[in-house]
Write an enzyme that holds these catalytic residues in place. Sequence first.
Site, mmCIF file in Angstrom:
data_model
loop_
_atom_site.group_PDB
_atom_site.id
_atom_site.type_symbol
_atom_site.label_atom_id
_atom_site.label_comp_id
_atom_site.label_asym_id
_atom_site.label_seq_id
_atom_site.Cartn_x
_atom_site.Cartn_y
_atom_site.Cartn_z
ATOM 1 N N ALA A 118 0.050 17.379 29.585
ATOM 2 C CA ALA A 118 0.508 18.443 28.682
ATOM 3 C C ALA A 118 0.765 19.761 29.384
ATOM 4 C CB ALA A 118 -0.509 18.653 27.559
ATOM 5 N N TYR B 173 9.261 2.704 38.839
ATOM 6 C CA TYR B 173 9.192 3.612 37.697
ATOM 7 C C TYR B 173 9.657 2.893 36.428
ATOM 8 C CZ TYR B 173 10.100 7.690 34.743
ATOM 9 O OH TYR B 173 10.123 8.590 33.690
#
Length: 247
Positions: free
Chosen positions: A14, A152
């Site tokens: 965050a 990824y």
Amino acid sequence: MSDFVGQTALVTGAGSGIGRATAEKLGSQGARVIVQDVDEGRVTEVVDAIRKAKGEALPAIYSVADEAALRQSALEAGGVSILVNNAGVPGFNAVIEDIDKAAYERLFDIHVWGTLAATRAVLPEMKAKRYGRILNISSNRAQVGFERSSHYAAAKAAVLGFAKAWAREFAPYGILVNALAPGVVRTGMTLRYGQDALDEEAALNLVKRWAEPEEIADWIAFVVGPKGGFMTGQLLCPNGGDPIVGI
């Protein structure tokens, strides 16, 4: 707005980008937000921003792979009802020959193990209350692959798989689990590849632009909020039309 008053949300990763926008969005709508990130300066900045806007935020400065620390944060907060599994690291456009084991393990440790660890950390309280909302941040590259950074794409496909499996596993406890696969978003992570690369990827979608993190945060707030109560096991795709898949 007060859609999340009385709820505690844990947002991983965050400190910037989609994670920061989501933490601030949920905080502005009444949630108490646990701001998790490994970067102390970023966590402090986001917590201060939420508090300045009259919201409530708690710092959580550690790796998302640290399950014990995640459990402690959830315990100290009195439980978590909303989890946004957002933490991630880039693949740095590595072709298969350039993916060394350390890079592979770090990427899977953050994306995949971190998602599992955070979910296990909040699950006891969600099960006890028979209520919870979990959202895993995947990627459009998980849907169609990627010619660079296959590790990824694989990691993002794994968190999508988690969401579908957990939706089935947790449904008897009133816990809804979904995934979201953004297209190109203008964040610090994507800008690591340079503005030209960002422009090039934006040109591939149908609306010919990138998204801002706040646009994606709006989607996240909808899914984990009261209007998303009839959705579980699903993948949402705010991607500008890159790609269009399915039926």
